[in-house]
Design an enzyme around this catalytic site. Structure first.
Site, PDB file in Angstrom:
ATOM      1  N   CYS A  95       0.673  -1.375  -0.006  1.00 40.47           N
ATOM      2  CA  CYS A  95       0.259   0.261   0.059  1.00 40.47           C
ATOM      3  C   CYS A  95       0.861   1.098  -0.205  1.00 40.47           C
ATOM      4  O   CYS A  95       1.564   1.858  -0.749  1.00 40.47           O
ATOM      5  CB  CYS A  95      -1.063   0.263   0.845  1.00 40.47           C
ATOM      6  SG  CYS A  95      -2.770   0.577   0.939  1.00 40.47           S
ATOM      7  N   ARG A 129     -11.997   5.932  -0.375  1.00 39.33           N
ATOM      8  CA  ARG A 129     -11.368   5.005   0.544  1.00 39.33           C
ATOM      9  C   ARG A 129     -12.513   3.384  -0.256  1.00 39.33           C
ATOM     10  O   ARG A 129     -13.497   3.432  -0.086  1.00 39.33           O
ATOM     11  CB  ARG A 129     -11.245   4.793   1.956  1.00 39.33           C
ATOM     12  CG  ARG A 129     -11.008   6.253   2.635  1.00 39.33           C
ATOM     13  CD  ARG A 129     -10.284   5.927   4.261  1.00 39.33           C
ATOM     14  NE  ARG A 129      -9.043   5.508   3.293  1.00 39.33           N
ATOM     15  CZ  ARG A 129      -8.555   5.682   2.975  1.00 39.33           C
ATOM     16  NH1 ARG A 129      -7.613   6.557   2.948  1.00 39.33           N
ATOM     17  NH2 ARG A 129      -6.611   4.598   3.582  1.00 39.33           N
ATOM     18  N   HIS A 212      -3.005  -5.399   2.945  1.00 39.09           N
ATOM     19  CA  HIS A 212      -2.809  -5.884   4.194  1.00 39.09           C
ATOM     20  C   HIS A 212      -3.373  -7.433   4.851  1.00 39.09           C
ATOM     21  O   HIS A 212      -4.156  -8.064   3.777  1.00 39.09           O
ATOM     22  CB  HIS A 212      -3.474  -4.685   4.912  1.00 39.09           C
ATOM     23  CG  HIS A 212      -2.985  -3.203   4.179  1.00 39.09           C
ATOM     24  ND1 HIS A 212      -1.613  -2.941   4.528  1.00 39.09           N
ATOM     25  CD2 HIS A 212      -3.355  -2.502   3.966  1.00 39.09           C
ATOM     26  CE1 HIS A 212      -1.640  -1.395   4.131  1.00 39.09           C
ATOM     27  NE2 HIS A 212      -3.113  -1.075   3.837  1.00 39.09           N
TER      28      HIS A 212
HETATM   29  N1  GLN Z   1      -1.927   7.010   2.125  1.00 36.40           N
HETATM   30  C1  GLN Z   1      -2.663   5.877   1.413  1.00 36.40           C
HETATM   31  C2  GLN Z   1      -3.613   6.341   0.917  1.00 36.40           C
HETATM   32  O1  GLN Z   1      -4.290   6.248   1.650  1.00 36.40           O
HETATM   33  C3  GLN Z   1      -1.612   4.502   1.867  1.00 36.40           C
HETATM   34  C4  GLN Z   1      -3.005   4.068   2.390  1.00 36.40           C
HETATM   35  C5  GLN Z   1      -2.349   3.237   3.489  1.00 36.40           C
HETATM   36  O2  GLN Z   1      -0.977   2.584   3.688  1.00 36.40           O
HETATM   37  N2  GLN Z   1      -3.021   1.948   3.257  1.00 36.40           N
HETATM   38  O3  GLN Z   1      -3.849   5.439  -0.572  1.00 36.40           O
END
Ligand code: GLN
Length: 261
Positions: A95, A129, A212
Site C-alpha cells: 500500500c 476509500r 494488508h
Molecule cells: N495513504 C495511502 C492511501 O490512503 C496509503 C494508505 C495505506 O498504506 N493503507 O492510499
C-alpha cells in the site's frame, strides 16, 4: 544459511497488520533452520549497498508517507533500494510503501511525493476509500504438489490455489504504465484503482500490493517465493525450501477464497 531482512521505516510505515509479514518471513525461514536477522531502516539509519537480502516496506498514512518520501531521496536509501531491486534482491511493499516505490504519489491537496521508480506506476489520491477483503487471481504463486491437489479437490471447480487473499484500505489509485506486470487480476475487491481490475505490480523480484491483513500468513506460497529468491541470489544456487505443514495457512486462505470470491 542466514537471511538479513531489511524492514523499511517500521515506526512510520506499519498499519493494518503489516508487521505480520515480517513475522511470517522470519518464522518460515527459522522453521527451516535458517538464521534470520531483522535490520530496521528508519529515517536516522543509513542503508548500505549489498547488506540486505530481502526488503519489506509496509503501509502508512499520508503524513508518514511525506516524511518517508523525503528521506528516501535525501538519504539516498531510494537509490540504493532501486539498485538492489535491479540486482534481483526481493522486496515486498504494501500500500503506502508500494505507492512510494512507483514514480510518484499525488495526495489530496498536498505536494506530489516523488517515488523511487522501482515500479512503472504512479498513484493519485482517489475521492473514496477502497476498503474490504480482496481476492486476486495470480499466476505467480501457486501451491505446488499434494497441497494444491487436495486443496483444489476440496474447493469448488472455479477455485484454484492460484489466488492471493488480503484486506485493502486505501484512497490512492495506482495506475500501471505500459508493459508493467500486475501481481494479479482482482476477483473480489478494488485492487490498484477499482477501475482496471489489476492488483499490485511485480518487477523482477519486487512485489507491490495493496493487500494488508497481513498478506503473507494467508499466502504461504508468496512468502516462500520471496525467501527462495533472496537465498538463491545470496548463495548463488538453486534453493528448494523444505516443505512446511501449511494446514492452518491453507485453511485461512481457502476460507477467504470461498467467502469473498
Ligand atoms: N495513504 C495511502 C492511501 O490512503 C496509503 C494508505 C495505506 O498504506 N493503507 O492510499
Amino acid at each position: 544459511m542466514k537471511l538479513i531482512i531489511g524492514h523499511l521505516y517500521p515506526e512510520l510505515m506499519n498499519i493494518y497488520g503489516d508487521m505480520g509479514n515480517i513475522i511470517a518471513l522470519q518464522k518460515r525461514a527459522e522453521w527451516r533452520g535458517i538464521e534470520v536477522v531483522i535490520k530496521k531502516f528508519s529515517i536516522e539509519n543509513k542503508l548500505k549497498q549489498g547488506k540486505v537480502d530481502l526488503f519489506f516496506f509496509g503501509g502508512g498514512q499520508d503524513q508518514a508517507q511525506e516524511l518517508v518520501a523525503g528521506d528516501l531521496v535525501a538519504s539516498s536509501k531510494g537509490k540504493i533500494i532501486k539498485k538492489e531491486v535491479e540486482k534481483g534482491v526481493p522486496l515486498l511493499a504494501i500500500c503506502g510503501g508500494y505507492q512510494l516505490l512507483g514514480e510518484y504519489y499525488q495526495p489530496h491537496n498536498a505536494t506530489k511525493l516523488t517515488g523511487i521508480g522501482v515500479f512503472p506506476a504512479y498513484t493519485v489520491a482517489g475521492d473514496n476509500r477502497m476498503i474490504g477483503n480482496i481476492v486476486v487471481q495470480s499466476s505467480w504463486f501457486t501451491v505446488h504438489g499434494q497441497e494444491e491437489t487436495s486443496m483444489n479437490n476440496e474447493l469448488p471447480a472455479k477455485h484454484t490455489m492460484n489466488y492471493l487473499v488480503g484486506f485493502e484500505n486505501h484512497s490512492g489509485k495506482t495506475f500501471l504504465k505500459e508493459g508493467a506486470q500486475p501481481l494479479g487480476q482482482v476477483v473480489k475487491g478494488f485492487g490498484n484503482n477499482g477501475e482496471d481490475q489489476t492488483e499490485g505490480c511485480i518487477y523482477k523480484n519486487a512485489v507491490g500490493s495493496y493487500m494488508h491483513g497481513s498478506l503473507l500468513p494467508k499466502n504461504p506460497g508468496l512468502a516462500d517465493w520471496l525467501l527462495t529468491k533472496a537465498l538463491e541470489l545470496k548463495y548463488g544456487k538453486e534453493i528448494a525450501l523444505e516443505p512446511l505443514d501449511n494446514t492452518l495457512e491453507n485453511l485461512a486462505h481457502k476460507a477467504a477464497v470461498l467467502k469473498y470470491s
